[in-house]
Design a protein around this motif. Sequence first.
Motif, PDB file in Angstrom:
ATOM      1  N   GLN A   1       8.490  -5.560  -2.529  1.00  0.00           N
ATOM      2  CA  GLN A   1       7.225  -4.879  -2.395  1.00  0.00           C
ATOM      3  C   GLN A   1       6.082  -5.877  -2.559  1.00  0.00           C
ATOM      4  O   GLN A   1       6.229  -6.913  -3.182  1.00  0.00           O
ATOM      5  N   VAL A   2       4.944  -5.508  -1.990  1.00  0.00           N
ATOM      6  CA  VAL A   2       3.732  -6.302  -2.177  1.00  0.00           C
ATOM      7  C   VAL A   2       2.624  -5.389  -2.667  1.00  0.00           C
ATOM      8  O   VAL A   2       2.576  -4.207  -2.352  1.00  0.00           O
ATOM      9  N   GLN A   3       1.753  -5.955  -3.449  1.00  0.00           N
ATOM     10  CA  GLN A   3       0.546  -5.262  -3.874  1.00  0.00           C
ATOM     11  C   GLN A   3      -0.624  -5.996  -3.205  1.00  0.00           C
ATOM     12  O   GLN A   3      -0.668  -7.228  -3.197  1.00  0.00           O
ATOM     13  N   LEU A   4      -1.540  -5.231  -2.677  1.00  0.00           N
ATOM     14  CA  LEU A   4      -2.647  -5.797  -1.916  1.00  0.00           C
ATOM     15  C   LEU A   4      -3.972  -5.499  -2.605  1.00  0.00           C
ATOM     16  O   LEU A   4      -4.209  -4.351  -3.022  1.00  0.00           O
ATOM     17  N   VAL A   5      -4.818  -6.501  -2.679  1.00  0.00           N
ATOM     18  CA  VAL A   5      -6.141  -6.324  -3.263  1.00  0.00           C
ATOM     19  C   VAL A   5      -7.166  -6.940  -2.325  1.00  0.00           C
ATOM     20  O   VAL A   5      -7.119  -8.154  -2.046  1.00  0.00           O
ATOM     21  N   GLU A   6      -8.088  -6.105  -1.861  1.00  0.00           N
ATOM     22  CA  GLU A   6      -9.162  -6.580  -0.987  1.00  0.00           C
ATOM     23  C   GLU A   6     -10.357  -7.036  -1.819  1.00  0.00           C
ATOM     24  O   GLU A   6     -10.610  -6.504  -2.903  1.00  0.00           O
ATOM     25  N   SER A   7     -11.079  -7.994  -1.290  1.00  0.00           N
ATOM     26  CA  SER A   7     -12.306  -8.458  -1.932  1.00  0.00           C
ATOM     27  C   SER A   7     -13.218  -9.045  -0.866  1.00  0.00           C
ATOM     28  O   SER A   7     -12.813  -9.228   0.283  1.00  0.00           O
ATOM     29  N   GLY A   8     -14.448  -9.317  -1.273  1.00  0.00           N
ATOM     30  CA  GLY A   8     -15.384  -9.964  -0.364  1.00  0.00           C
ATOM     31  C   GLY A   8     -16.422  -9.045   0.238  1.00  0.00           C
ATOM     32  O   GLY A   8     -17.321  -9.502   0.946  1.00  0.00           O
ATOM     33  N   GLY A   9     -16.307  -7.758  -0.028  1.00  0.00           N
ATOM     34  CA  GLY A   9     -17.304  -6.841   0.494  1.00  0.00           C
ATOM     35  C   GLY A   9     -18.607  -6.946  -0.268  1.00  0.00           C
ATOM     36  O   GLY A   9     -18.720  -7.672  -1.258  1.00  0.00           O
ATOM     37  N   GLY A  10     -19.591  -6.228   0.195  1.00  0.00           N
ATOM     38  CA  GLY A  10     -20.887  -6.236  -0.467  1.00  0.00           C
ATOM     39  C   GLY A  10     -21.971  -5.685   0.422  1.00  0.00           C
ATOM     40  O   GLY A  10     -21.697  -5.115   1.479  1.00  0.00           O
ATOM     41  N   LEU A  11     -23.193  -5.879  -0.014  1.00  0.00           N
ATOM     42  CA  LEU A  11     -24.368  -5.432   0.736  1.00  0.00           C
ATOM     43  C   LEU A  11     -24.932  -6.634   1.488  1.00  0.00           C
ATOM     44  O   LEU A  11     -25.275  -7.643   0.861  1.00  0.00           O
ATOM     45  N   VAL A  12     -25.016  -6.523   2.789  1.00  0.00           N
ATOM     46  CA  VAL A  12     -25.544  -7.613   3.610  1.00  0.00           C
ATOM     47  C   VAL A  12     -26.550  -7.066   4.605  1.00  0.00           C
ATOM     48  O   VAL A  12     -26.512  -5.882   4.952  1.00  0.00           O
ATOM     49  N   GLN A  13     -27.407  -7.926   5.047  1.00  0.00           N
ATOM     50  CA  GLN A  13     -28.390  -7.525   6.050  1.00  0.00           C
ATOM     51  C   GLN A  13     -27.765  -7.599   7.444  1.00  0.00           C
ATOM     52  O   GLN A  13     -26.833  -8.367   7.696  1.00  0.00           O
ATOM     53  N   SER A  14     -28.304  -6.797   8.313  1.00  0.00           N
ATOM     54  CA  SER A  14     -27.870  -6.809   9.703  1.00  0.00           C
ATOM     55  C   SER A  14     -27.990  -8.233  10.252  1.00  0.00           C
ATOM     56  O   SER A  14     -28.975  -8.919  10.016  1.00  0.00           O
ATOM     57  N   GLY A  15     -26.956  -8.660  10.950  1.00  0.00           N
ATOM     58  CA  GLY A  15     -26.929 -10.006  11.497  1.00  0.00           C
ATOM     59  C   GLY A  15     -26.200 -11.005  10.619  1.00  0.00           C
ATOM     60  O   GLY A  15     -25.910 -12.131  11.055  1.00  0.00           O
TER      61      GLY A  15
ATOM     62  N   ALA B   1      -2.265 -10.808  -1.718  1.00  0.00           N
ATOM     63  CA  ALA B   1      -1.011 -10.124  -1.996  1.00  0.00           C
ATOM     64  C   ALA B   1      -0.335 -10.702  -3.230  1.00  0.00           C
ATOM     65  O   ALA B   1      -0.393 -11.903  -3.485  1.00  0.00           O
ATOM     66  N   SER B   2       0.294  -9.850  -3.973  1.00  0.00           N
ATOM     67  CA  SER B   2       1.147 -10.275  -5.078  1.00  0.00           C
ATOM     68  C   SER B   2       2.496  -9.597  -4.898  1.00  0.00           C
ATOM     69  O   SER B   2       2.640  -8.636  -4.157  1.00  0.00           O
ATOM     70  N   GLY B   3       3.467 -10.126  -5.592  1.00  0.00           N
ATOM     71  CA  GLY B   3       4.813  -9.617  -5.398  1.00  0.00           C
ATOM     72  C   GLY B   3       5.584 -10.569  -4.515  1.00  0.00           C
ATOM     73  O   GLY B   3       5.497 -11.777  -4.662  1.00  0.00           O
ATOM     74  N   GLU B   4       6.316 -10.055  -3.558  1.00  0.00           N
ATOM     75  CA  GLU B   4       7.138 -10.931  -2.740  1.00  0.00           C
ATOM     76  C   GLU B   4       6.309 -11.678  -1.705  1.00  0.00           C
ATOM     77  O   GLU B   4       5.118 -11.418  -1.513  1.00  0.00           O
ATOM     78  N   THR B   5       6.971 -12.590  -1.029  1.00  0.00           N
ATOM     79  CA  THR B   5       6.303 -13.401  -0.016  1.00  0.00           C
ATOM     80  C   THR B   5       5.737 -12.530   1.103  1.00  0.00           C
ATOM     81  O   THR B   5       6.259 -11.472   1.422  1.00  0.00           O
ATOM     82  N   LEU B   6       4.644 -13.007   1.707  1.00  0.00           N
ATOM     83  CA  LEU B   6       4.042 -12.305   2.835  1.00  0.00           C
ATOM     84  C   LEU B   6       4.689 -12.661   4.161  1.00  0.00           C
ATOM     85  O   LEU B   6       4.325 -12.084   5.187  1.00  0.00           O
ATOM     86  N   ASP B   7       5.618 -13.589   4.158  1.00  0.00           N
ATOM     87  CA  ASP B   7       6.156 -14.130   5.399  1.00  0.00           C
ATOM     88  C   ASP B   7       6.749 -13.070   6.327  1.00  0.00           C
ATOM     89  O   ASP B   7       6.785 -13.259   7.538  1.00  0.00           O
ATOM     90  N   TYR B   8       7.210 -11.964   5.767  1.00  0.00           N
ATOM     91  CA  TYR B   8       7.863 -10.943   6.580  1.00  0.00           C
ATOM     92  C   TYR B   8       6.967  -9.736   6.866  1.00  0.00           C
ATOM     93  O   TYR B   8       7.432  -8.732   7.384  1.00  0.00           O
ATOM     94  N   TYR B   9       5.688  -9.877   6.512  1.00  0.00           N
ATOM     95  CA  TYR B   9       4.787  -8.738   6.660  1.00  0.00           C
ATOM     96  C   TYR B   9       3.717  -9.016   7.709  1.00  0.00           C
ATOM     97  O   TYR B   9       2.981 -10.003   7.622  1.00  0.00           O
TER      98      TYR B   9
ATOM     99  N   TYR C   1       2.196   1.533   8.323  1.00  0.00           N
ATOM    100  CA  TYR C   1       2.274   0.457   7.347  1.00  0.00           C
ATOM    101  C   TYR C   1       2.965   0.910   6.069  1.00  0.00           C
ATOM    102  O   TYR C   1       2.972   2.082   5.727  1.00  0.00           O
ATOM    103  N   ASP C   2       3.515  -0.064   5.370  1.00  0.00           N
ATOM    104  CA  ASP C   2       4.294   0.241   4.174  1.00  0.00           C
ATOM    105  C   ASP C   2       3.472   0.204   2.890  1.00  0.00           C
ATOM    106  O   ASP C   2       3.731   0.961   1.952  1.00  0.00           O
ATOM    107  N   PHE C   3       2.508  -0.699   2.821  1.00  0.00           N
ATOM    108  CA  PHE C   3       1.704  -0.884   1.608  1.00  0.00           C
ATOM    109  C   PHE C   3       0.234  -1.012   1.987  1.00  0.00           C
ATOM    110  O   PHE C   3      -0.097  -1.560   3.042  1.00  0.00           O
ATOM    111  N   TRP C   4      -0.616  -0.535   1.091  1.00  0.00           N
ATOM    112  CA  TRP C   4      -2.047  -0.507   1.354  1.00  0.00           C
ATOM    113  C   TRP C   4      -2.820  -0.963   0.134  1.00  0.00           C
ATOM    114  O   TRP C   4      -2.375  -0.769  -1.002  1.00  0.00           O
ATOM    115  N   GLY C   5      -3.980  -1.552   0.374  1.00  0.00           N
ATOM    116  CA  GLY C   5      -4.881  -1.887  -0.718  1.00  0.00           C
ATOM    117  C   GLY C   5      -5.824  -0.739  -1.023  1.00  0.00           C
ATOM    118  O   GLY C   5      -5.782   0.306  -0.381  1.00  0.00           O
ATOM    119  N   GLN C   6      -6.693  -0.969  -1.991  1.00  0.00           N
ATOM    120  CA  GLN C   6      -7.628   0.070  -2.429  1.00  0.00           C
ATOM    121  C   GLN C   6      -8.955   0.022  -1.675  1.00  0.00           C
ATOM    122  O   GLN C   6      -9.754   0.954  -1.785  1.00  0.00           O
TER     123      GLN C   6
END
Length: 126
Positions: A1-15, A24-32, A113-118
């Motif tokens: 299994q893999v656990q997924l965590v998204e980051s990098g979002g925020g408030l930005v101006q148009s353009g 990802a944490s857990g097993e390797t991503l190579d097969y996903y 898909y099998d696994f999803w982030g928040q």
Amino acid sequence: QVQLVESGGGLVQSGGSLRLSCAASGETLDYYAIGWFRQPPGKEREFVAHITRSGGSSRYAESAKGRFTISRDNAKKTVYLEIHNLRPEDTAVYYCAADYQYVDQVRTTWGEYDFWGQGTQVTVSS
């Protein structure tokens, strides 16, 4: 299994630009295979981009072509989504998802898909 965590979002101006990360944490991503989806306020979740297990091929929604770039670094177990020339209509919660595959197949539906982030919120001001 893999656990997924998204980051990098925020408030930005148009353009502006953002680079979202899906770590990802857990097993390797190579097969996903990894997909990015987004859910605008009051709307259904929609496909944005997909990348194969090795990163050798990608697929984009029509709305994402030309401004979005998906990439991955399997050694870092991270997938990226770069968004340029952001528009107010890009405002959404962005999710990444992982699909375990024996052969490369493009997945554009959330339920495949099998696994999803928040998710990570992206807000674009005009």
